[in-house]
Motif scaffolding. Structure first.
Motif, mmCIF file in Angstrom:
data_model
loop_
_atom_site.group_PDB
_atom_site.id
_atom_site.type_symbol
_atom_site.label_atom_id
_atom_site.label_comp_id
_atom_site.label_asym_id
_atom_site.label_seq_id
_atom_site.Cartn_x
_atom_site.Cartn_y
_atom_site.Cartn_z
ATOM 1 N N ILE A 1 -1.745 -0.478 -10.442
ATOM 2 C CA ILE A 1 -2.289 -1.044 -9.519
ATOM 3 C C ILE A 1 -2.570 -0.515 -8.624
ATOM 4 O O ILE A 1 -4.118 -0.969 -7.897
ATOM 5 N N LEU A 2 -2.454 0.520 -8.505
ATOM 6 C CA LEU A 2 -3.250 1.908 -7.623
ATOM 7 C C LEU A 2 -5.182 1.864 -7.328
ATOM 8 O O LEU A 2 -5.563 1.552 -6.684
ATOM 9 N N SER A 3 -5.252 1.691 -9.489
ATOM 10 C CA SER A 3 -6.730 2.107 -9.854
ATOM 11 C C SER A 3 -7.059 0.738 -9.495
ATOM 12 O O SER A 3 -8.329 0.014 -8.849
ATOM 13 N N TYR B 1 -6.817 4.783 -4.180
ATOM 14 C CA TYR B 1 -7.002 5.445 -4.024
ATOM 15 C C TYR B 1 -7.863 6.379 -3.049
ATOM 16 O O TYR B 1 -7.896 7.620 -2.643
ATOM 17 N N ARG B 2 -8.784 5.348 -3.045
ATOM 18 C CA ARG B 2 -10.202 5.906 -1.984
ATOM 19 C C ARG B 2 -9.792 5.876 -0.924
ATOM 20 O O ARG B 2 -9.442 6.826 0.258
ATOM 21 N N ASP C 1 -3.529 12.363 -4.319
ATOM 22 C CA ASP C 1 -2.774 11.977 -5.123
ATOM 23 C C ASP C 1 -0.915 11.377 -5.008
ATOM 24 O O ASP C 1 -0.515 12.055 -4.162
ATOM 25 N N ILE C 2 -1.549 10.229 -3.917
ATOM 26 C CA ILE C 2 -0.259 8.919 -3.274
ATOM 27 C C ILE C 2 0.731 8.560 -4.584
ATOM 28 O O ILE C 2 1.622 8.236 -4.591
ATOM 29 N N ALA D 1 4.508 -0.057 -1.083
ATOM 30 C CA ALA D 1 5.377 1.150 0.068
ATOM 31 C C ALA D 1 5.102 2.474 -0.152
ATOM 32 O O ALA D 1 4.681 2.772 -0.901
ATOM 33 N N ILE D 2 4.850 3.115 1.154
ATOM 34 C CA ILE D 2 5.221 4.350 1.598
ATOM 35 C C ILE D 2 5.685 4.995 2.552
ATOM 36 O O ILE D 2 5.478 4.697 3.481
ATOM 37 N N ASP D 3 6.828 5.727 1.872
ATOM 38 C CA ASP D 3 7.960 6.224 3.535
ATOM 39 C C ASP D 3 7.195 6.708 4.288
ATOM 40 O O ASP D 3 6.052 8.203 4.088
#
Length: 229
Positions: free
Chosen positions: A13-15, A20-21, A26-27, A108-110
């Motif tokens: 999904i990230l790609s 990533y940009r 790297d998340i 989602a990122i904490d």
């Protein structure tokens, strides 16, 4: 609300969305995916922001909550809209309600993870600046448009900004929500729609609007709203 923690699916999904940009590091180890069904509340005004969200699929409505309990539709968003940028930077409670109009998925990122690992990430800070500048520009543009032009012009602009198939627009927002966004009343909106129908510019069928005279509608629109879909 459903959560997905599968690293392989998340990396795909990230790609796919080139997320990533938005980060130098790297998340992948820090993200989850949250999916909400239509009508489900994503965020509630007044609550603390726990996750920074990036809409990757679906459609959401952002509404401002007034002290008297009334709400006003602020925006209708499609991917890739970030949610929580203002609250993250200012460390304040959520300013708006966010609800899913369609089945909607978010990366989602904490928030605490962001503060610990990405507070000095140049790409992420640039992403925040671009997000806030886009929202500020859209807000100034739309508020000025609502102030200057009468409702027929505003409605024409709104309709032209909606996705259509063979000039047929499916309205995913209710007429009351559209009236809120256009800064008018439900009754005035209905009168204006009937006026455009009588003039042969559009046809109305429940939650569908067919543009029958696009040239006239474009002349009426003057300009366009930003971030209305």
């Amino acid at each position: 609300m459903k959560r997905i923690h599968d690293p392989l699916q998340l990396r795909k999904i990230l790609s796919t969305h080139d997320i990533y940009r938005f980060f130098d590091a790297d998340i992948t180890p820090y993200v989850t995916m949250m999916t909400y069904e239509p009508g489900e509340s994503v965020l509630t005004a007044g609550d603390a922001l726990t996750h920074y969200l990036l809409l990757v699929d679906g459609r959401i409505k952002v509404s401002y909550l007034f002290e008297n309990g009334k709400t006003m539709a602020v925006k209708f968003y499609h991917p890739l809209t970030p949610i929580g940028d203002i609250e993250y930077l200012r460390d304040v409670p959520l300013l708006c309600n966010v609800d899913a109009i369609e089945t909607s998925s978010f990366i989602a990122i904490d928030v605490q993870t962001l503060r610990t690992h990405f507070s000095n990430d140049v790409a992420f800070l640039k992403h925040l600046i671009e997000s806030l500048s886009d929202k500020l520009y859209a807000t100034v543009n739309n508020n000025a448009y609502n102030f200057i032009y009468p409702l027929p012009n505003r409605l024409a602009s709104y309709l032209l900004h909606q996705p259509s198939t063979n000039n047929v627009i499916v309205l995913h927002a209710s007429y009351l929500e559209i009236a809120d966004f256009l800064g008018t009343t439900y009754r005035h909106l209905n009168r204006t729609i009937r006026m455009l129908v009588d003039e042969g510019i559009i046809e109305q069928r429940d939650h569908e609007i067919e543009i029958t005279n696009r040239t006239h509608l474009e002349m009426l629109a003057k300009s366009t709203y930003i971030g209305t879909t």
